[in-house]
Design a protein around this motif. Structure first.
Motif, PDB file in Angstrom:
ATOM      1  N   PRO A 188       1.311   3.216  -8.679  1.00 10.74           N
ATOM      2  CA  PRO A 188       0.949   2.996 -10.085  1.00 10.74           C
ATOM      3  C   PRO A 188       1.501   1.701 -10.694  1.00 10.74           C
ATOM      4  O   PRO A 188       0.796   1.012 -11.418  1.00 10.74           O
ATOM      5  CB  PRO A 188       1.542   4.228 -10.795  1.00 10.74           C
TER       6      PRO A 188
ATOM      7  N   ILE B 137      -3.834   0.273  -1.072  1.00 10.62           N
ATOM      8  CA  ILE B 137      -3.939   1.231  -2.180  1.00 10.62           C
ATOM      9  C   ILE B 137      -2.601   1.168  -2.902  1.00 10.62           C
ATOM     10  O   ILE B 137      -1.603   1.701  -2.415  1.00 10.62           O
ATOM     11  CB  ILE B 137      -4.179   2.666  -1.670  1.00 10.62           C
ATOM     12  N   PRO B 138      -2.511   0.471  -4.027  1.00 11.75           N
ATOM     13  CA  PRO B 138      -1.198   0.229  -4.630  1.00 11.75           C
ATOM     14  C   PRO B 138      -0.663   1.431  -5.391  1.00 11.75           C
ATOM     15  O   PRO B 138      -1.454   2.204  -5.956  1.00 11.75           O
ATOM     16  CB  PRO B 138      -1.474  -0.928  -5.596  1.00 11.75           C
TER      17      PRO B 138
ATOM     18  N   SER C 123       0.839  -1.198   0.000  1.00 10.17           N
ATOM     19  CA  SER C 123       0.000   0.000   0.000  1.00 10.17           C
ATOM     20  C   SER C 123       0.876   1.251   0.000  1.00 10.17           C
ATOM     21  O   SER C 123       1.928   1.283   0.624  1.00 10.17           O
ATOM     22  CB  SER C 123      -0.883   0.012   1.254  1.00 10.17           C
TER      23      SER C 123
ATOM     24  N   ALA D 175      -3.971  -4.630 -12.728  1.00 12.74           N
ATOM     25  CA  ALA D 175      -4.983  -4.397 -13.768  1.00 12.74           C
ATOM     26  C   ALA D 175      -4.776  -5.380 -14.926  1.00 12.74           C
ATOM     27  O   ALA D 175      -5.730  -5.875 -15.522  1.00 12.74           O
ATOM     28  CB  ALA D 175      -4.905  -2.959 -14.271  1.00 12.74           C
TER      29      ALA D 175
ATOM     30  N   SER E 189       6.511  -4.562  -5.908  1.00 10.79           N
ATOM     31  CA  SER E 189       5.112  -4.167  -6.101  1.00 10.79           C
ATOM     32  C   SER E 189       4.142  -5.118  -5.420  1.00 10.79           C
ATOM     33  O   SER E 189       3.142  -4.706  -4.857  1.00 10.79           O
ATOM     34  CB  SER E 189       4.768  -4.134  -7.592  1.00 10.79           C
TER      35      SER E 189
ATOM     36  N   SER F  65       2.325  -1.235  -9.306  1.00  7.91           N
ATOM     37  CA  SER F  65       1.579  -2.410  -8.847  1.00  7.91           C
ATOM     38  C   SER F  65       0.171  -2.396  -9.406  1.00  7.91           C
ATOM     39  O   SER F  65      -0.370  -3.436  -9.772  1.00  7.91           O
ATOM     40  CB  SER F  65       1.470  -2.436  -7.322  1.00  7.91           C
ATOM     41  N   ALA F  66      -0.422  -1.180  -9.455  1.00  6.91           N
ATOM     42  CA  ALA F  66      -1.787  -1.076  -9.978  1.00  6.91           C
ATOM     43  C   ALA F  66      -1.822  -1.566 -11.416  1.00  6.91           C
ATOM     44  O   ALA F  66      -2.751  -2.265 -11.840  1.00  6.91           O
ATOM     45  CB  ALA F  66      -2.270   0.365  -9.884  1.00  6.91           C
TER      46      ALA F  66
END
Ligand SMILES: [Zn+2]
Length: 452
Positions: free
Chosen positions: A20, A17-18, A7, A27, A178, A22-23
């Motif tokens: 960018p 809340i990862p 996070s 995704a 990540s 990791s996001a």
């Protein structure tokens, strides 16, 4: 199984809340989790649309393709007929004119340029460029393999391979800044087998990643010494053809499953093992893989053909219909329900085929149990010098008796389908090829040489 990101927000750890990067990885996992079930027609439509983008980019910015394809008229919607008429890309073209295959205008959003090499089994290396995007797909498919195989990423991973520095690290890999993962330890494959086993016992990992030939040697020696790393759950292999009996040996000696993956340095993951069976699913979201017969047509299930690869996201050095020189057998659609095409087995290169005097050829396989039933052979390699002569290189504590040699001759005549003139040679160790990979059968006949 869930991937847990770190996070980025102070005081919030759950749900995380990862950041960018990791996001982005999460995704992509979400999309891959859906695309694996797409109806075949839709999967192929997406592939062709992406291939068309690559093709237009190559025609516009890579001089070699402009020259090679001449006045190719691309239809608005790319179709299989147009695609299958595109000439194949030879390894020698990449070796001879890499500058012409490079794009002169890589979109800036693809990030930095990266260099991938492949040393090649016969010595002439190739260099392929990729981007941060091709790397992102490599990381994403690494994570997909973990998800498919339901690995507990907080457990320990041990890696024994070539091109690695021995040591320990806090995470499993490059993505572990990540996604949360446990510790990992690495050992260079040049370490002797007994020392590797001692290291493995001391590390006591849940997962072991290594090359098939090395795993084979480890299991054989572990059985002799009665050594069993207690926590081990799974062995993972890559980088060489999987010997036919290795899965069974892993089950017998350590009671663990084996998961294999099919990859190549210049294109990344080609196919990953199905979570529910022992065959492979093509990674169609990243590559367009064709298995072609001698007439250049797609093989049907049960047929073995040449592997031809298009890297759908490499805009730095597009590889379009690249003959990677491997052969694979196409499988029936998988009962797991994933629509990603199935490869039943990867059989290797032209030079791993035996050529018979009657003009036929095939890929032989040599279960080690057959050899061990005859003599305590530690390692072997079979070299076909010409249409009549085959050399059997052997590593064995004692030279074979005349009776044992006769037994091997009978076995091989049956496996190869012809009573060759078999000549034995004895060695202390048989080294892998210049690319660090071991091949148990190599043909040096002119036909095999010309195709590699
Ligand atoms: Zn499957």
């Amino acid at each position: 199984m869930t991937l847990h990101p770190y996070s980025m927000i102070e005081g919030i750890s759950w749900p995380a809340i990862p950041p960018p990067r990791s996001a982005g990885l999460l995704a992509m996992q979400y999309q891959l989790g859906q695309s694996q079930w797409l109806p075949t027609a839709e999967l192929e439509r997406q592939q062709l649309d992406q291939a068309a983008k690559l093709l237009r980019h190559a025609l516009a910015t890579a001089p070699h393709y402009r020259e090679k394809y001449g006045t190719l008229a691309l239809p608005d919607k790319l179709d299989w007929n147009t695609w299958r008429n595109l000439p194949l890309l030879e390894r020698s073209e990449i070796q001879d004119c890499p500058e012409q295959i490079k794009s002169t205008r890589v979109p800036p959003s693809h990030g930095n340029i990266r260099l991938y090499g492949s040393s090649g089994s016969t010595g002439r290396p190739i260099k392929v460029l990729g981007t941060d995007m091709t790397h992102f797909f490599w990381l994403s498919l690494t994570l997909r393999d973990h998800v498919w195989q339901q690995r507990e990423l907080t457990k320990k991973l041990a890696v024994i391979r070539s091109k690695i520095t021995s040591g320990t690290s806090a995470g499993w890999g490059e993505w572990s800044d990540s996604i949360i993962s446990g510790p990992s330890s690495a050992l260079n494959i040049r370490t002797g087998v007994d020392a590797q086993l001692d290291w493995l016992m001391a590390e006591n990992p849940e997962y072991l990643l290594t090359h098939p030939t090395n795993l084979h040697a480890l299991l054989r020696r572990a059985a002799e010494r009665g050594v069993h790393p207690a926590n081990l759950r799974e062995t993972r292999t890559f980088g060489e053809m999987l010997p036919v009996d290795l899965r069974e040996l892993a089950r017998q000696v350590w009671g663990v499953k084996l998961t294999d993956m099919y990859s190549a340095e210049e294109v990344g993951y080609i196919a990953l093992q199905c979570p529910e069976t022992e065959h492979y699913h093509v990674q169609s979201e990243n590559l367009l893989v064709e298995i072609l017969n001698g007439r250049g047509e797609p093989c049907q299930p049960g047929e073995t053909g040449e592997v031809v690869v298009t890297t759908l996201h490499n805009f730095a050095m597009p590889l379009i219909r690249y003959r990677i020189l491997d052969h694979a057998e196409v499988g029936e659609p998988c009962r797991c329900g994933r629509t990603l095409p199935v490869l039943r087995r990867i059989v290797g290169r032209q030079r791993n085929m035996v050529s018979l005097p009657n003009g036929r050829s095939h890929w032989p396989s040599f279960p080690s149990t057959d050899w061990l039933a005859i003599a305590p052979i530690r390692q072997f390699q079979i070299i076909q010098h010409d249409m009549q002569t085959i050399e059997i290189k052997i590593v064995c504590p004692l030279p074979l008796t005349a009776q044992e040699e006769a037994g091997i001759r009978t076995l091989l005549a049956e496996k190869l389908g012809y009573p060759f003139d078999f000549r034995f040679s004895y060695h202390n160790r048989i080294e892998p090829g210049p690319n660090g990979k071991f091949e148990d059968f190599i043909s040096l006949t002119p036909d095999s040489r010309s195709r590699n």
